[in-house]
Design a protein around this motif. Structure first.
Motif, PDB file in Angstrom:
ATOM      1  N   ASN A   1      63.142  32.372  30.683  1.00 42.84           N
ATOM      2  CA  ASN A   1      62.381  33.110  29.722  1.00 42.84           C
ATOM      3  C   ASN A   1      62.755  32.879  28.300  1.00 42.84           C
ATOM      4  N   ASN A   2      61.998  33.112  27.444  1.00 44.86           N
ATOM      5  CA  ASN A   2      62.686  32.886  25.800  1.00 44.86           C
ATOM      6  C   ASN A   2      61.631  34.044  24.964  1.00 44.86           C
ATOM      7  N   ALA A   3      62.269  34.842  24.404  1.00 44.23           N
ATOM      8  CA  ALA A   3      61.635  35.684  23.257  1.00 44.23           C
ATOM      9  C   ALA A   3      62.342  35.265  22.100  1.00 44.23           C
ATOM     10  N   SER A   4      61.557  34.470  21.363  1.00 41.32           N
ATOM     11  CA  SER A   4      62.355  33.861  19.957  1.00 41.32           C
ATOM     12  C   SER A   4      62.030  34.611  18.929  1.00 41.32           C
ATOM     13  N   ALA A   5      60.847  35.409  18.892  1.00 40.35           N
ATOM     14  CA  ALA A   5      60.431  35.944  17.421  1.00 40.35           C
ATOM     15  C   ALA A   5      60.828  37.449  17.351  1.00 40.35           C
ATOM     16  N   THR A   6      60.746  37.810  16.150  1.00 41.44           N
ATOM     17  CA  THR A   6      61.146  39.372  16.176  1.00 41.44           C
ATOM     18  C   THR A   6      60.062  40.269  16.844  1.00 41.44           C
ATOM     19  N   GLU A   7      60.504  41.240  17.367  1.00 42.48           N
ATOM     20  CA  GLU A   7      60.002  42.074  18.254  1.00 42.48           C
ATOM     21  C   GLU A   7      59.275  41.498  19.548  1.00 42.48           C
ATOM     22  N   SER A   8      59.446  40.464  19.906  1.00 44.00           N
ATOM     23  CA  SER A   8      58.742  39.577  20.945  1.00 44.00           C
ATOM     24  C   SER A   8      59.231  40.060  22.272  1.00 44.00           C
ATOM     25  N   THR A   9      58.553  39.964  23.230  1.00 42.18           N
ATOM     26  CA  THR A   9      58.963  40.290  24.740  1.00 42.18           C
ATOM     27  C   THR A   9      58.154  39.396  25.714  1.00 42.18           C
ATOM     28  N   VAL A  10      59.218  39.422  26.709  1.00 38.64           N
ATOM     29  CA  VAL A  10      58.920  38.555  28.057  1.00 38.64           C
ATOM     30  C   VAL A  10      59.334  39.723  29.237  1.00 38.64           C
ATOM     31  N   GLY A  11      58.208  39.697  29.816  1.00 37.44           N
ATOM     32  CA  GLY A  11      58.391  40.845  30.801  1.00 37.44           C
ATOM     33  C   GLY A  11      58.788  40.260  32.189  1.00 37.44           C
ATOM     34  N   GLY A  12      59.096  39.019  32.146  1.00 36.95           N
ATOM     35  CA  GLY A  12      59.640  38.356  33.569  1.00 36.95           C
ATOM     36  C   GLY A  12      58.710  37.192  33.877  1.00 36.95           C
ATOM     37  N   GLY A  13      58.761  36.873  34.970  1.00 37.62           N
ATOM     38  CA  GLY A  13      58.262  35.506  35.303  1.00 37.62           C
ATOM     39  C   GLY A  13      59.098  34.398  35.155  1.00 37.62           C
ATOM     40  N   LYS A  14      58.703  33.038  34.845  1.00 41.68           N
ATOM     41  CA  LYS A  14      59.231  31.776  34.863  1.00 41.68           C
ATOM     42  C   LYS A  14      58.953  31.081  33.854  1.00 41.68           C
ATOM     43  N   ASN A  15      59.941  30.458  33.016  1.00 43.48           N
ATOM     44  CA  ASN A  15      59.727  29.761  31.897  1.00 43.48           C
ATOM     45  C   ASN A  15      58.341  30.068  30.769  1.00 43.48           C
ATOM     46  N   ASN A  16      58.336  31.323  30.610  1.00 39.82           N
ATOM     47  CA  ASN A  16      57.552  32.057  29.736  1.00 39.82           C
ATOM     48  C   ASN A  16      58.215  32.077  28.277  1.00 39.82           C
ATOM     49  N   THR A  17      57.374  32.002  27.465  1.00 35.14           N
ATOM     50  CA  THR A  17      57.784  32.132  25.964  1.00 35.14           C
ATOM     51  C   THR A  17      57.028  33.017  25.032  1.00 35.14           C
ATOM     52  N   SER A  18      57.774  34.032  24.433  1.00 32.03           N
ATOM     53  CA  SER A  18      56.916  34.709  23.305  1.00 32.03           C
ATOM     54  C   SER A  18      57.638  34.405  22.119  1.00 32.03           C
ATOM     55  N   SER A  19      56.808  33.425  21.065  1.00 32.87           N
ATOM     56  CA  SER A  19      57.307  32.955  20.081  1.00 32.87           C
ATOM     57  C   SER A  19      56.643  33.669  18.713  1.00 32.87           C
ATOM     58  N   GLY A  20      55.745  34.488  19.083  1.00 37.23           N
ATOM     59  CA  GLY A  20      54.765  34.768  17.794  1.00 37.23           C
ATOM     60  C   GLY A  20      55.513  36.517  17.668  1.00 37.23           C
ATOM     61  N   THR A  21      55.425  36.922  16.279  1.00 36.99           N
ATOM     62  CA  THR A  21      55.908  38.420  16.051  1.00 36.99           C
ATOM     63  C   THR A  21      55.160  39.275  16.846  1.00 36.99           C
ATOM     64  N   ARG A  22      55.917  40.112  17.373  1.00 38.07           N
ATOM     65  CA  ARG A  22      55.453  41.212  18.509  1.00 38.07           C
ATOM     66  C   ARG A  22      54.422  40.731  19.392  1.00 38.07           C
ATOM     67  N   SER A  23      54.681  39.655  19.991  1.00 37.92           N
ATOM     68  CA  SER A  23      54.145  38.837  21.208  1.00 37.92           C
ATOM     69  C   SER A  23      54.585  39.302  22.501  1.00 37.92           C
ATOM     70  N   PHE A  24      53.746  39.097  23.615  1.00 38.05           N
ATOM     71  CA  PHE A  24      54.153  39.557  24.762  1.00 38.05           C
ATOM     72  C   PHE A  24      53.670  38.748  25.957  1.00 38.05           C
ATOM     73  N   THR A  25      54.580  38.186  26.684  1.00 37.54           N
ATOM     74  CA  THR A  25      54.240  37.710  28.019  1.00 37.54           C
ATOM     75  C   THR A  25      54.932  38.056  29.086  1.00 37.54           C
ATOM     76  N   ALA A  26      54.245  38.057  30.463  1.00 36.93           N
ATOM     77  CA  ALA A  26      54.842  38.523  31.599  1.00 36.93           C
ATOM     78  C   ALA A  26      54.300  38.069  32.672  1.00 36.93           C
ATOM     79  N   SER A  27      55.166  37.993  33.607  1.00 31.89           N
ATOM     80  CA  SER A  27      54.814  37.297  35.251  1.00 31.89           C
ATOM     81  C   SER A  27      54.492  35.809  34.831  1.00 31.89           C
ATOM     82  N   GLY A  28      54.079  35.320  36.298  1.00 32.65           N
ATOM     83  CA  GLY A  28      53.487  33.967  36.220  1.00 32.65           C
ATOM     84  C   GLY A  28      54.473  33.109  35.711  1.00 32.65           C
ATOM     85  N   GLU A  29      54.001  31.722  35.146  1.00 33.94           N
ATOM     86  CA  GLU A  29      54.922  30.725  34.792  1.00 33.94           C
ATOM     87  C   GLU A  29      54.507  30.082  33.594  1.00 33.94           C
TER      88      GLU A  29
END
Length: 348
Positions: free
Chosen positions: A98-126
């Motif tokens: 997983n990759n949280a590449s932007a300011t204040e972004s979050t990835v809660g878990g899962g596989k190969n997820n990406t949060s690349s927007g400012t304050r964005s969020f992904t979690a679980s899944g793939e």
């Protein structure tokens, strides 16, 4: 440690064994690495344990796991494997790749997820991607690319417009401020709300029901007209497809909000409400009304009995025009008008 020195489990020696020098006031308890750079390099950074992890950002933290890393200040990786928190104050809670590449972004878990927007969020899944600002992508292989957009569930769903939301299998949410749920649902108009449960084996949006709301506030002299829009200002409705038909129920209400000057026989709060039914069809990008518009029900105060609503098409757009009541006295009525379209859509 002395002065600004770090707390370490092994003496830095520049090799994979001891690693490079740590950052000022850093804490590094990791004892397994295969490169000298896998250390708590950022000032005030923390490496709590695990193996092959790196804390490069100042005040960043890697709690453990395997081959995790932080790349900017205040970033955090809690654990898992092959995770990266590259944005400032970004967080990856765990999972794999997983990759949280932007300011204040979050990835809660899962596989190969990406949060690349400012304050964005992904979690679980793939393979979910939240690339819009403050976007949310949940489920599996879903994408939220619009700013403040959300994919809440499903698979292979996309939300590409701003301030929109949806979910489902192959959902396509493309209208700004729109909402769509279900298998192969599609939104294409401003403020559209749609629901679907499948299609005929083609594109999304082939078989669905939708709601659209237009509005307008306008100052009208006797018998004056005004055009309603989806955003209250300029957005007209269009199918945005080559071949589609829809059974339309239009419900609307208009009220006199204020009066300027003299309008004989009219009072603030006078109202008219009506239901209209008609058939829309678009062929080859040209929209038309099939047959006539049928008025099924009207309720009104006496002063508003001459008010009406009319529908017209230009190219692939539907025009909705309100005509205010006729009255004497030479004054101006300020109307507030809300119009809802409910339609059953089918593509061919």
């Amino acid at each position: 440690p002395k002065g600004t020195g770090a707390n370490v489990a092994q003496d830095p020696d520049g090799t994979a064994t001891g690693g490079n020098a740590r950052g000022d006031y850093a804490t590094d308890w990791q004892k397994s690495r295969n490169a000298n750079t896998q250390v708590a390099f950022g000032d005030y950074s923390t490496l709590s344990g695990g193996s092959l992890n790196t804390a490069n950002g100042s005040y960043s933290t890697v709690s453990g796991g395997y081959t995790n890393g932080t790349g900017d200040a205040y970033a955090t990786v809690s654990g898992g494997r092959l995770n990266s928190a590259g944005g400032g104050t970004s967080t990856v809670s765990g999972g794999l790749g997983n990759n949280a590449s932007a300011t204040e972004s979050t990835v809660g878990g899962g596989k190969n997820n990406t949060s690349s927007g400012t304050r964005s969020f992904t979690a679980s899944g793939e393979l979910c991607t939240a690339s819009g600002a403050a976007a949310v992508a949940l489920g599996d292989r879903n994408q939220a690319t619009g700013s403040y957009s959300s994919v809440l569930y499903g698979r292979f769903a996309t939300v590409t417009s701003d301030n929109s939301m949806g979910g489902g299998f192959f959902a396509r949410i493309g209208g700004q401020e729109s909402v769509g749920f279900g298998t192969r649902v599609r939104t294409y108009a401003y403020g559209q709300f749609s629901q679907a449960s499948g299609d005929f084996g083609g594109d999304a949006g082939q078989a669905q029901v939708s709601q659209l709301i237009s509005r307008r506030e306008a100052d009208l002299t006797t018998g004056g007209t005004t055009t309603l829009h989806l955003d209250g200002a300029s957005q007209n409705f269009e199918f945005n497809t080559n071949n589609k038909a829809a059974n339309v129920l239009a419900e609307w209400v208009a009220v006199v909000d204020s009066i300027t000057g003299t309008a004989t026989g009219v009072s603030v709060g006078d109202v008219i409400a009506q239901d209209d039914i008609f058939l829309l069809k678009e062929v080859g990008g040209t929209l038309s009304i099939v047959g006539s518009v049928t008025n099924t029900n009207t309720k009104n105060d006496t002063s508003q009995s001459t008010a009406s609503m009319a529908y017209s098409t230009t190219s692939n757009e539907l025009g909705i025009t309100f005509t205010g009541a006729t009255f004497s006295g030479g004054g101006t009525l300020t109307y507030r008008i809300v119009h809802r379209i409910l339609m059953v859509e089918v593509e061919f």
